[in-house]
Design a protein around this motif. Structure first.
Motif, short mmCIF file in Angstrom:
data_model
loop_
_atom_site.label_atom_id
_atom_site.label_comp_id
_atom_site.label_asym_id
_atom_site.label_seq_id
_atom_site.Cartn_x
_atom_site.Cartn_y
_atom_site.Cartn_z
N VAL A 266 10.36 -16.81 1.24
CA VAL A 266 9.90 -16.21 -0.03
C VAL A 266 11.12 -15.87 -0.87
CG1 VAL A 266 8.83 -14.17 -1.07
CG2 VAL A 266 7.71 -15.33 0.83
N GLY A 267 11.04 -16.14 -2.18
CA GLY A 267 12.16 -15.83 -3.06
C GLY A 267 12.33 -14.34 -3.30
N GLU A 268 11.25 -13.69 -3.75
CA GLU A 268 11.30 -12.26 -4.04
C GLU A 268 10.04 -11.59 -3.53
OE1 GLU A 268 11.54 -9.03 -7.75
OE2 GLU A 268 11.75 -11.18 -8.16
N VAL A 277 3.06 -4.32 0.95
CA VAL A 277 3.59 -5.69 0.99
C VAL A 277 4.23 -5.95 2.36
CG1 VAL A 277 5.80 -5.00 -0.04
CG2 VAL A 277 5.04 -7.37 -0.20
N ALA A 278 3.90 -7.11 2.95
CA ALA A 278 4.45 -7.44 4.27
C ALA A 278 4.30 -8.92 4.55
CB ALA A 278 3.73 -6.63 5.37
N LYS A 299 14.33 -8.29 -1.46
CA LYS A 299 13.25 -7.36 -1.14
C LYS A 299 13.39 -6.12 -2.00
CE LYS A 299 13.89 -7.00 3.36
NZ LYS A 299 13.63 -6.59 4.75
N VAL A 300 12.35 -5.80 -2.76
CA VAL A 300 12.37 -4.57 -3.55
C VAL A 300 12.37 -3.36 -2.63
CG1 VAL A 300 11.04 -3.17 -5.19
CG2 VAL A 300 11.29 -5.64 -5.56
N TYR A 301 11.60 -3.45 -1.51
CA TYR A 301 11.54 -2.36 -0.54
C TYR A 301 12.22 -2.83 0.75
CZ TYR A 301 7.96 -0.87 -3.82
OH TYR A 301 7.30 -0.52 -4.96
N SER A 302 13.36 -2.20 1.06
CA SER A 302 14.15 -2.66 2.21
C SER A 302 13.41 -2.48 3.52
CB SER A 302 15.48 -1.91 2.25
OG SER A 302 15.26 -0.51 2.37
#
Length: 308
Positions: A266-268, A277-278, A299-302
């Motif tokens: 996945v790119g982003e 999100v997972a 990843k916006v959320y690490s």
């Protein structure tokens, strides 16, 4: 109701007539039920996306948001298409419309099952914006639509929101509520060309996906005088919710150094919080891992779970 109208399709000519009726907004076609009773070879037939964007009606809207919402709900195929495991081959679609695919738009009440498409979908957008969507099976699938056990194989070319199966999986409203997973058991095996938001299965996945797979190739094309390519992934260019039990065997070709939100799977990955999100129980072929790239480019959320 229109859903009670059953159309049986067994010849290319019947498919073309149904396609024209859907795009002329004939209610019984756009919202009825189709039973495909034979394999079809569409070689040589002139086709257009089934469920094309409808023009805005001339009426007042309370807000820009209401107008956008109405645009999503008022267009596309909203009926039931039962493929019965049949193949529609020889599909050739070239379009400058915002949405291109065998289906242009699948609206929220659409149901498509057991349908296999083979062919070529090429989009020639009139401008270089990122609002387009092109996929082999569907350009845009809107939240609520149910697509099960369907596939596309062939070639897909476009600029933005380009996917082997679907260009864009869209929510009709900006909500953090997790929608039910309605894209299940589908596959793509395509040679794809994209610049922004490109993926082997979906260009942009703003809906959950389960038990789907992507194979083939993804070539990142540079567009003159345009921003640099971004949001590219072997399975999906970006994602907002969950991808579960999916597989990617897509080899990515990119001739310019410096990945910008690009990942082998996945790119982003964004979302509405780490709990929304997972990526779970997914797999990737060894030769589909792009050297020097992460599995998820950004990843916006690490803390987002990534199980590949």
């Amino acid at each position: 109701s229109f859903a009670d109208t059953i159309t049986e399709i067994s010849t290319p000519e019947e498919l073309i007539q149904w396609m024209k009726d859907v795009n002329a907004r004939v209610p019984e076609a756009a919202g009825g039920t189709v039973q495909l009773t034979a394999d079809l070879d569409m070689t040589g037939y002139e086709m257009e996306p089934v469920g094309m964007p409808f023009p805005f009606e001339d009426r007042e809207y309370a807000s820009i948001e209401e107008r956008a919402e109405q645009a999503l709900l008022d267009r596309g195929f909203s009926g039931v298409f039962v493929g019965n495991g049949h193949i529609i081959s020889g599909v050739s679609i070239e379009s400058s419309l915002d949405e291109a695919g065998f289906f242009g738009i699948l609206s929220p009440s659409a149901i498509v099952r057991d349908l296999h498409i083979e062919g070529t979908v090429i989009q020639h957008p009139d401008d270089e914006t990122m609002d387009h969507a092109v996929g082999g099976f569907a350009g845009r699938i809107i939240n609520g639509a149910e697509v099960t056990n369907c596939s596309f194989s062939g070639t897909v070319r476009g600029s933005s929101n380009v996917g082997g199966f679907a260009g864009s999986l869209d929510r009709s409203t900006a909500s953090s509520d997790l929608p039910p997973t309605r894209i299940t058991g589908c596959s793509a095996d395509a040679d794809i060309t994209a610049t922004w938001y490109g993926g082997g299965f979906a260009g942009s996945a703003n809906l959950p996906i389960a038990d789907c797979s992507a194979d083939g190739t993804l070539t990142i094309a540079i567009r003159p005088n345009a921003s640099i390519p971004s949001n590219i992934g072997g399975f999906s260019g970006d994602m907002l919710f969950t991808i579960t039990g999916c597989h990617s065997g897509v080899e990515i070709f990119y001739e310019v150094p410096g990945a910008n939100r690009m990942g082998s799977f996945v790119g982003e990955a964004a979302g509405f919080g780490p709990e929304t999100v997972a990526i779970t129980d997914c797999t990737i072929d060894e030769d589909a891992v792009h050297e020097g790239w992460y599995l998820v480019g950004y990843k916006v959320y690490s803390t987002m779970p990534v199980d590949i």
